[in-house]
Design a protein around this motif. Structure first.
Motif, PDB file in Angstrom:
ATOM      1  N   ARG A 164      10.424  12.212  74.343  1.00  0.00           N
ATOM      2  CA  ARG A 164      11.196  13.444  74.145  1.00  0.00           C
ATOM      3  C   ARG A 164      10.815  14.182  72.875  1.00  0.00           C
ATOM      4  O   ARG A 164      11.080  15.369  72.756  1.00  0.00           O
ATOM      5  N   ARG A 221      20.963  25.096  76.001  1.00  0.00           N
ATOM      6  CA  ARG A 221      20.924  23.950  76.912  1.00  0.00           C
ATOM      7  C   ARG A 221      21.640  22.748  76.305  1.00  0.00           C
ATOM      8  O   ARG A 221      22.409  22.057  76.976  1.00  0.00           O
ATOM      9  N   ASN A 222      21.394  22.496  75.020  1.00  0.00           N
ATOM     10  CA  ASN A 222      22.030  21.362  74.354  1.00  0.00           C
ATOM     11  C   ASN A 222      23.547  21.549  74.237  1.00  0.00           C
ATOM     12  O   ASN A 222      24.301  20.588  74.370  1.00  0.00           O
ATOM     13  N   LYS A 269      25.438  23.190  76.325  1.00  0.00           N
ATOM     14  CA  LYS A 269      25.985  22.953  77.661  1.00  0.00           C
ATOM     15  C   LYS A 269      26.005  21.464  77.981  1.00  0.00           C
ATOM     16  O   LYS A 269      26.950  20.951  78.557  1.00  0.00           O
ATOM     17  N   ARG A 270      24.948  20.770  77.572  1.00  0.00           N
ATOM     18  CA  ARG A 270      24.818  19.353  77.892  1.00  0.00           C
ATOM     19  C   ARG A 270      25.736  18.485  77.040  1.00  0.00           C
ATOM     20  O   ARG A 270      26.378  17.568  77.546  1.00  0.00           O
ATOM     21  N   PHE A 271      25.779  18.745  75.738  1.00  0.00           N
ATOM     22  CA  PHE A 271      26.507  17.874  74.825  1.00  0.00           C
ATOM     23  C   PHE A 271      27.775  18.497  74.256  1.00  0.00           C
ATOM     24  O   PHE A 271      28.507  17.835  73.523  1.00  0.00           O
ATOM     25  N   SER A 285      29.495  21.980  72.129  1.00  0.00           N
ATOM     26  CA  SER A 285      29.190  22.517  70.795  1.00  0.00           C
ATOM     27  C   SER A 285      29.772  21.599  69.731  1.00  0.00           C
ATOM     28  O   SER A 285      30.879  21.095  69.863  1.00  0.00           O
TER      29      SER A 285
END
Length: 90
Positions: free
Chosen positions: A3, A82-83, A85-87, A89
């Motif tokens: 990654r 993207r981050n 949405k994924r994790f 805020s």
């Protein structure tokens, strides 16, 4: 794929030698399983990093595309979205 290895092709400004070397170092670390090699393996490790860097730079120099170059700032903002949405805020 590791990654930490980022896409380097088709950006404006182009990837620097330091970025190519950093990606090569991450690749060799992943293959070898060493974060830092022992003294016995250090020469082989450093040679591998140099050879992978040269091969990666040769690849980047030979690739062609009709697509417009990507902007690093725009891609960074997309990654932040993207981050988030994924994790969520932070």
């Amino acid at each position: 794929m590791c990654r930490n290895i980022k896409t380097l092709f088709n950006f404006e400004p182009p990837a620097t030698g330091d970025e190519v070397e950093a990606a090569s170092l991450q690749f060799v670390r992943k293959l070898s399983g060493f974060q830092a090699p022992s003294k016995a393996n250090e020469a082989a490790f450093q040679l591998a990093v140099l050879e992978v860097t040269a091969a990666a730079q040769k690849l980047l120099d030979s690739l062609v595309t009709n697509a417009e170059p990507r902007d690093r700032d725009i891609e960074l903002e997309r990654a932040r979205i993207r981050n988030a949405k994924r994790f969520g805020s932070a």
